[in-house]
Design a protein around this motif. Structure first.
Motif, PDB file in Angstrom:
ATOM      1  N   GLY A 216       0.816  -1.204   0.000  1.00 52.29           N
ATOM      2  CA  GLY A 216       0.000   0.000   0.000  1.00 52.29           C
ATOM      3  C   GLY A 216       0.853   1.259   0.000  1.00 52.29           C
ATOM      4  O   GLY A 216       0.564   2.223  -0.723  1.00 52.29           O
ATOM      5  N   PHE A 217       1.907   1.266   0.796  1.00 52.74           N
ATOM      6  CA  PHE A 217       2.817   2.407   0.807  1.00 52.74           C
ATOM      7  C   PHE A 217       3.499   2.547  -0.552  1.00 52.74           C
ATOM      8  O   PHE A 217       3.635   3.654  -1.086  1.00 52.74           O
ATOM      9  CB  PHE A 217       3.859   2.253   1.913  1.00 52.74           C
ATOM     10  CG  PHE A 217       4.961   3.274   1.846  1.00 52.74           C
ATOM     11  CD1 PHE A 217       4.719   4.601   2.156  1.00 52.74           C
ATOM     12  CD2 PHE A 217       6.237   2.910   1.448  1.00 52.74           C
ATOM     13  CE1 PHE A 217       5.727   5.552   2.074  1.00 52.74           C
ATOM     14  CE2 PHE A 217       7.252   3.851   1.367  1.00 52.74           C
ATOM     15  CZ  PHE A 217       6.992   5.174   1.681  1.00 52.74           C
ATOM     16  N   ALA A 218       3.909   1.429  -1.150  1.00 50.10           N
ATOM     17  CA  ALA A 218       4.538   1.465  -2.467  1.00 50.10           C
ATOM     18  C   ALA A 218       3.598   2.070  -3.507  1.00 50.10           C
ATOM     19  O   ALA A 218       4.031   2.833  -4.380  1.00 50.10           O
ATOM     20  CB  ALA A 218       4.971   0.067  -2.884  1.00 50.10           C
ATOM     21  N   GLU A 219       2.304   1.756  -3.413  1.00 54.87           N
ATOM     22  CA  GLU A 219       1.336   2.329  -4.342  1.00 54.87           C
ATOM     23  C   GLU A 219       1.256   3.846  -4.191  1.00 54.87           C
ATOM     24  O   GLU A 219       1.086   4.569  -5.179  1.00 54.87           O
ATOM     25  CB  GLU A 219      -0.051   1.707  -4.120  1.00 54.87           C
ATOM     26  CG  GLU A 219      -0.173   0.285  -4.621  1.00 54.87           C
ATOM     27  CD  GLU A 219      -0.074   0.175  -6.138  1.00 54.87           C
ATOM     28  OE1 GLU A 219      -0.283   1.185  -6.845  1.00 54.87           O
ATOM     29  OE2 GLU A 219       0.232  -0.929  -6.616  1.00 54.87           O
TER      30      GLU A 219
ATOM     31  N   ALA B 177       2.636   9.063  -6.607  1.00 53.40           N
ATOM     32  CA  ALA B 177       3.366  10.333  -6.585  1.00 53.40           C
ATOM     33  C   ALA B 177       4.240  10.509  -7.826  1.00 53.40           C
ATOM     34  O   ALA B 177       4.902  11.540  -7.982  1.00 53.40           O
ATOM     35  CB  ALA B 177       4.222  10.423  -5.319  1.00 53.40           C
ATOM     36  N   GLY B 178       4.252   9.500  -8.709  1.00 52.08           N
ATOM     37  CA  GLY B 178       4.939   9.658  -9.988  1.00 52.08           C
ATOM     38  C   GLY B 178       6.236   8.894 -10.148  1.00 52.08           C
ATOM     39  O   GLY B 178       6.986   9.150 -11.090  1.00 52.08           O
ATOM     40  N   TYR B 179       6.508   7.928  -9.268  1.00 56.10           N
ATOM     41  CA  TYR B 179       7.771   7.200  -9.318  1.00 56.10           C
ATOM     42  C   TYR B 179       7.565   5.760  -9.761  1.00 56.10           C
ATOM     43  O   TYR B 179       6.494   5.177  -9.566  1.00 56.10           O
ATOM     44  CB  TYR B 179       8.449   7.215  -7.941  1.00 56.10           C
ATOM     45  CG  TYR B 179       8.664   8.597  -7.406  1.00 56.10           C
ATOM     46  CD1 TYR B 179       9.737   9.376  -7.841  1.00 56.10           C
ATOM     47  CD2 TYR B 179       7.785   9.148  -6.478  1.00 56.10           C
ATOM     48  CE1 TYR B 179       9.915  10.663  -7.364  1.00 56.10           C
ATOM     49  CE2 TYR B 179       7.965  10.433  -5.995  1.00 56.10           C
ATOM     50  CZ  TYR B 179       9.035  11.183  -6.445  1.00 56.10           C
ATOM     51  OH  TYR B 179       9.202  12.453  -5.973  1.00 56.10           O
ATOM     52  N   THR B 180       8.595   5.176 -10.330  1.00 61.86           N
ATOM     53  CA  THR B 180       8.626   3.744 -10.581  1.00 61.86           C
ATOM     54  C   THR B 180       9.122   3.078  -9.308  1.00 61.86           C
ATOM     55  O   THR B 180      10.112   3.517  -8.728  1.00 61.86           O
ATOM     56  CB  THR B 180       9.592   3.414 -11.744  1.00 61.86           C
ATOM     57  OG1 THR B 180       9.117   4.065 -12.922  1.00 61.86           O
ATOM     58  CG2 THR B 180       9.692   1.916 -11.972  1.00 61.86           C
ATOM     59  N   VAL B 181       8.444   2.025  -8.866  1.00 56.47           N
ATOM     60  CA  VAL B 181       8.820   1.354  -7.620  1.00 56.47           C
ATOM     61  C   VAL B 181       9.174  -0.098  -7.912  1.00 56.47           C
ATOM     62  O   VAL B 181       8.454  -0.797  -8.620  1.00 56.47           O
ATOM     63  CB  VAL B 181       7.668   1.416  -6.592  1.00 56.47           C
ATOM     64  CG1 VAL B 181       7.995   0.573  -5.362  1.00 56.47           C
ATOM     65  CG2 VAL B 181       7.399   2.861  -6.189  1.00 56.47           C
ATOM     66  N   VAL B 182      10.297  -0.532  -7.371  1.00 51.91           N
ATOM     67  CA  VAL B 182      10.722  -1.927  -7.437  1.00 51.91           C
ATOM     68  C   VAL B 182      10.862  -2.409  -6.000  1.00 51.91           C
ATOM     69  O   VAL B 182      11.489  -1.736  -5.179  1.00 51.91           O
ATOM     70  CB  VAL B 182      12.067  -2.066  -8.184  1.00 51.91           C
ATOM     71  CG1 VAL B 182      12.559  -3.492  -8.133  1.00 51.91           C
ATOM     72  CG2 VAL B 182      11.925  -1.589  -9.616  1.00 51.91           C
TER      73      VAL B 182
ATOM     74  N   VAL C  34       6.269   3.814   8.339  1.00 51.70           N
ATOM     75  CA  VAL C  34       5.453   4.162   7.168  1.00 51.70           C
ATOM     76  C   VAL C  34       4.479   3.051   6.775  1.00 51.70           C
ATOM     77  O   VAL C  34       3.792   3.158   5.768  1.00 51.70           O
ATOM     78  CB  VAL C  34       6.327   4.554   5.951  1.00 51.70           C
ATOM     79  CG1 VAL C  34       7.146   5.797   6.242  1.00 51.70           C
ATOM     80  CG2 VAL C  34       7.216   3.406   5.500  1.00 51.70           C
ATOM     81  N   THR C  35       4.428   1.983   7.585  1.00 52.99           N
ATOM     82  CA  THR C  35       3.522   0.877   7.256  1.00 52.99           C
ATOM     83  C   THR C  35       2.625   0.553   8.447  1.00 52.99           C
ATOM     84  O   THR C  35       1.661   1.255   8.705  1.00 52.99           O
ATOM     85  CB  THR C  35       4.312  -0.368   6.773  1.00 52.99           C
ATOM     86  OG1 THR C  35       5.273  -0.742   7.763  1.00 52.99           O
ATOM     87  CG2 THR C  35       5.021  -0.100   5.453  1.00 52.99           C
ATOM     88  N   THR C  36       2.946  -0.487   9.207  1.00 51.26           N
ATOM     89  CA  THR C  36       2.065  -0.970  10.270  1.00 51.26           C
ATOM     90  C   THR C  36       1.751   0.093  11.313  1.00 51.26           C
ATOM     91  O   THR C  36       0.609   0.247  11.738  1.00 51.26           O
ATOM     92  CB  THR C  36       2.688  -2.199  10.958  1.00 51.26           C
ATOM     93  OG1 THR C  36       3.012  -3.158   9.961  1.00 51.26           O
ATOM     94  CG2 THR C  36       1.721  -2.814  11.951  1.00 51.26           C
TER      95      THR C  36
END
Length: 200
Positions: free
Chosen positions: A3-6, A11-16, A179-181
């Motif tokens: 969810g954080f990665a999404e 925000a406009g970034y590619t996430v791996v 930033v998650t749990t």
């Protein structure tokens, strides 16, 4: 985490999201955590207790960052580590185009012990390179809960070694996953602002 990665994608970034251990998509249960820790404990790719040593998996992560930068371009790559991988973003600065390193609750080498609690999971030579990049203008963002027993005194080490280049974001209490749990919106906002400043 997904969810954080999404949010970062939005925000406009590619996430791996490299799969380094554990089972992808597994919930955070005592059993899944025990299985992941068992996997980590037998792997030679990770340092768990040793101090003054860069985790071996950093070489692969640096290569990944170089490949992504060659493919996608831009001013650099962001790297965000959490908990066990929290310090990996620092190690990736050594010889990769990482311009936005974020350390969320870095927790290795595992504490207890005063020396391990302060260690950055970097060799002295790699720390010198990181310090040189910071002296040349690179910044490092770190997030943690002030009373998190897993992060030890690493933020004090980072402040001492990197000076004003280390941006320290701390939250009250005993939480862990910033930033998650145990999400802190101010932390998420700080990460996205840091990425915007260094990746656009």
């Amino acid at each position: 985490m997904a969810g954080f990665a999404e949010e970062v994608v939005d925000a406009g970034y590619t996430v791996v999201m490299p799969s380094l251990f554990g089972k992808d998509g597994a919930g955070m249960t005592p059993l899944s955590t025990a299985r992941a820790l068992r996997q980590v404990c037998v792997s030679r790719e990770f340092t768990k207790l040793r101090t003054g040593e860069t985790t071996p998996v950093a070489g692969w992560l640096r290569s990944l960052a170089r490949d992504l930068h060659a493919e996608l371009g831009g001013p650099g790559v962001g790297a965000l580590g959490m908990c066990f991988t929290g310090g990996f973003a620092l190690a990736m600065m050594v010889d990769a185009p990482v311009t936005a390193p974020v350390l969320c609750q870095p927790s290795t080498p595992f504490v207890p012990g005063r020396k391990r609690a302060a260690d950055l999971n970097l060799s002295p030579a790699d720390l010198d390179i990181v310090k040189g990049r910071c002296a040349a203008g690179q910044q490092v963002l770190g997030l943690q809960f002030r009373k998190d027993p897993l992060t030890g005194t690493r933020f004090e080490t980072l402040t001492r070694e990197l000076g004003d280049a280390f941006i320290r974001v701390e939250f009250d209490g005993i939480g862990h996953s910033t930033v998650t749990t145990h999400r802190q919106q101010a932390g998420v906002d700080a990460v996205l602002a840091f990425f915007a400043d260094n990746l656009r």
